[in-house]
Design an enzyme around this catalytic site. Structure first.
Site, PDB file in Angstrom:
ATOM      1  N   GLU A  39       0.861  -1.250   0.062  1.00 29.27           N
ATOM      2  CA  GLU A  39      -0.047  -0.173  -0.037  1.00 29.27           C
ATOM      3  C   GLU A  39       0.829   1.446   0.072  1.00 29.27           C
ATOM      4  O   GLU A  39       0.229   2.323  -0.350  1.00 29.27           O
ATOM      5  CB  GLU A  39      -0.923  -0.041   1.056  1.00 29.27           C
ATOM      6  CG  GLU A  39      -2.099  -1.047   1.092  1.00 29.27           C
ATOM      7  CD  GLU A  39      -2.972  -1.235   2.302  1.00 29.27           C
ATOM      8  OE1 GLU A  39      -3.153  -0.498   3.078  1.00 29.27           O
ATOM      9  OE2 GLU A  39      -3.008  -2.397   2.493  1.00 29.27           O
ATOM     10  N   HIS A  41       3.567   2.099  -1.862  1.00 27.11           N
ATOM     11  CA  HIS A  41       3.695   2.151  -3.502  1.00 27.11           C
ATOM     12  C   HIS A  41       2.334   2.815  -3.865  1.00 27.11           C
ATOM     13  O   HIS A  41       2.381   3.910  -4.585  1.00 27.11           O
ATOM     14  CB  HIS A  41       4.108   0.943  -3.937  1.00 27.11           C
ATOM     15  CG  HIS A  41       5.583   0.324  -3.798  1.00 27.11           C
ATOM     16  ND1 HIS A  41       5.375  -0.739  -2.969  1.00 27.11           N
ATOM     17  CD2 HIS A  41       6.568   0.550  -3.909  1.00 27.11           C
ATOM     18  CE1 HIS A  41       6.814  -1.103  -2.720  1.00 27.11           C
ATOM     19  NE2 HIS A  41       7.609  -0.176  -3.334  1.00 27.11           N
ATOM     20  N   GLY A 151       8.970   7.982  -1.101  1.00 24.99           N
ATOM     21  CA  GLY A 151       8.328   7.692   0.362  1.00 24.99           C
ATOM     22  C   GLY A 151       9.167   8.361   1.259  1.00 24.99           C
ATOM     23  O   GLY A 151      10.307   8.437   1.178  1.00 24.99           O
ATOM     24  N   ARG A 191      10.447  -5.533   2.325  1.00 28.25           N
ATOM     25  CA  ARG A 191      11.366  -6.402   3.011  1.00 28.25           C
ATOM     26  C   ARG A 191      10.500  -7.127   4.159  1.00 28.25           C
ATOM     27  O   ARG A 191      11.164  -8.123   4.750  1.00 28.25           O
ATOM     28  CB  ARG A 191      12.484  -5.997   3.429  1.00 28.25           C
ATOM     29  CG  ARG A 191      13.706  -5.437   2.322  1.00 28.25           C
ATOM     30  CD  ARG A 191      14.993  -5.017   2.737  1.00 28.25           C
ATOM     31  NE  ARG A 191      15.976  -5.134   1.714  1.00 28.25           N
ATOM     32  CZ  ARG A 191      16.235  -4.046   0.813  1.00 28.25           C
ATOM     33  NH1 ARG A 191      15.598  -2.942   1.383  1.00 28.25           N
ATOM     34  NH2 ARG A 191      17.102  -4.093   0.055  1.00 28.25           N
TER      35      ARG A 191
END
Ligand code: PAF
Length: 285
Positions: A39, A41, A151, A191
């Protein structure tokens, strides 16, 4: 309604298409990514859509930003799933270059940003930021976007790219998207998929430590960056198996050490749970 994006691998084909859109007066937005979307991205796509008429998302796991002992080979990839997700948010073009076109034989040019890349991740991941700035500069040159978004979870990356854009006069406006978190506060990250369920639970300590530290500053109980850093580290170290790679409280603009809280600071950390290294940060004003 779903919108199927055009998927392009070839640099020149992409340039042709974007140029046509620009000639039609479209504002081009770029979301550079390494894929395996969550979410975080998708929220970047949603945000940039409010500024642009034509959205390009690049998906490329960039070898130049991984050190030899890092997770380049195991970095999660799911191009098909990513394109499905992009269909739902509605983007125009997905750029999926390969290594042969990004780093052809006899490739020699790299972009290096100095001071802001030195602490934090830069101190731990050799040549990581040179890899990031090089690929982002290439993507800017290829796509020639009006606006690009990054981000805030990768706070040092965001500052580094803004510095590069300022220093090298890239004609692109950089905007940022908020860190998107799970319900328990863990920052969304590709990750996170590496974590065992036990480590996934333990990893929630990172955000708890950041939030508690920030609250203690607001309540007047922590008065220096050094105190903040020690307070946050002690919280993280209550969890067995959490290994702090770095934890720093630095000037939020320059990423230089500071002794006062007169200006905003960033409390940023990288913590290992097993082999998985997670980063997060909070700005304390
Ligand atoms: O943040 C990322 O996913 C990458 O570092 C970026 C900006 C796409 C460059 O490879």
């Amino acid at each position: 309604m779903d919108k199927t994006p055009i998927v392009i691998k070839d640099v020149y084909e992409l340039q042709c298409l974007v140029k046509t859109q620009k000639n039609h007066g479209k504002i081009i937005g770029l979301v550079p990514t390494m894929g395996f979307f969550h979410e975080g991205h998708l929220s970047l796509v949603e945000k940039i859509k409010t500024y642009c008429d034509y959205i390009v998302v690049s998906i490329y796991v960039n070898p130049a930003q991984f050190s030899p002992h890092e997770d380049l080979d195991t970095y999660p990839r799911d191009l098909k799933g990513d394109i499905e997700k992009l269909k739902r948010v509605g983007v125009d073009l997905v750029f999926t270059p390969d290594c042969k076109s990004m780093y052809p034989e006899n490739y020699q040019s790299f972009v290096c940003v100095r001071d802001v890349t030195k602490p934090l991740c830069g101190n731990k991941r050799e040549s990581h930021f040179e890899g990031v700035t090089t690929i982002v500069a290439k993507l800017f040159n290829i796509v020639q976007p009006n606006i690009a978004i990054f981000g805030e979870k990768d706070y040092q990356q965001l500052l580094t790219i803004k510095q590069m854009v300022r220093d090298l006069y890239f004609p692109v406006k950089i905007i940022s998207g908020k860190t998107i978190r799970e319900d328990d506060g863990l920052a969304k990250s590709s990750r996170n998929s590496y974590l065992s369920s036990e480590d996934r639970e333990k990893a929630t300590i990172i955000y708890k430590a950041l939030i508690k530290s920030s609250l203690e500053v607001k309540n007047g109980n922590l008065k220096t960056p050094e105190n903040i850093k020690i307070f946050a580290a002690n919280i993280i170290l209550t969890v067995q198996g959490a290994v702090i790679d770095y934890l720093e409280c630095l000037d939020a603009q320059s990423l230089k050490t500071t002794e006062s809280l007169n200006k905003p600071v960033v409390l940023a950390c990288a913590v290992f749970f097993g082999k998985t290294r997670l980063i997060d940060n909070i700005i304390i004003k």
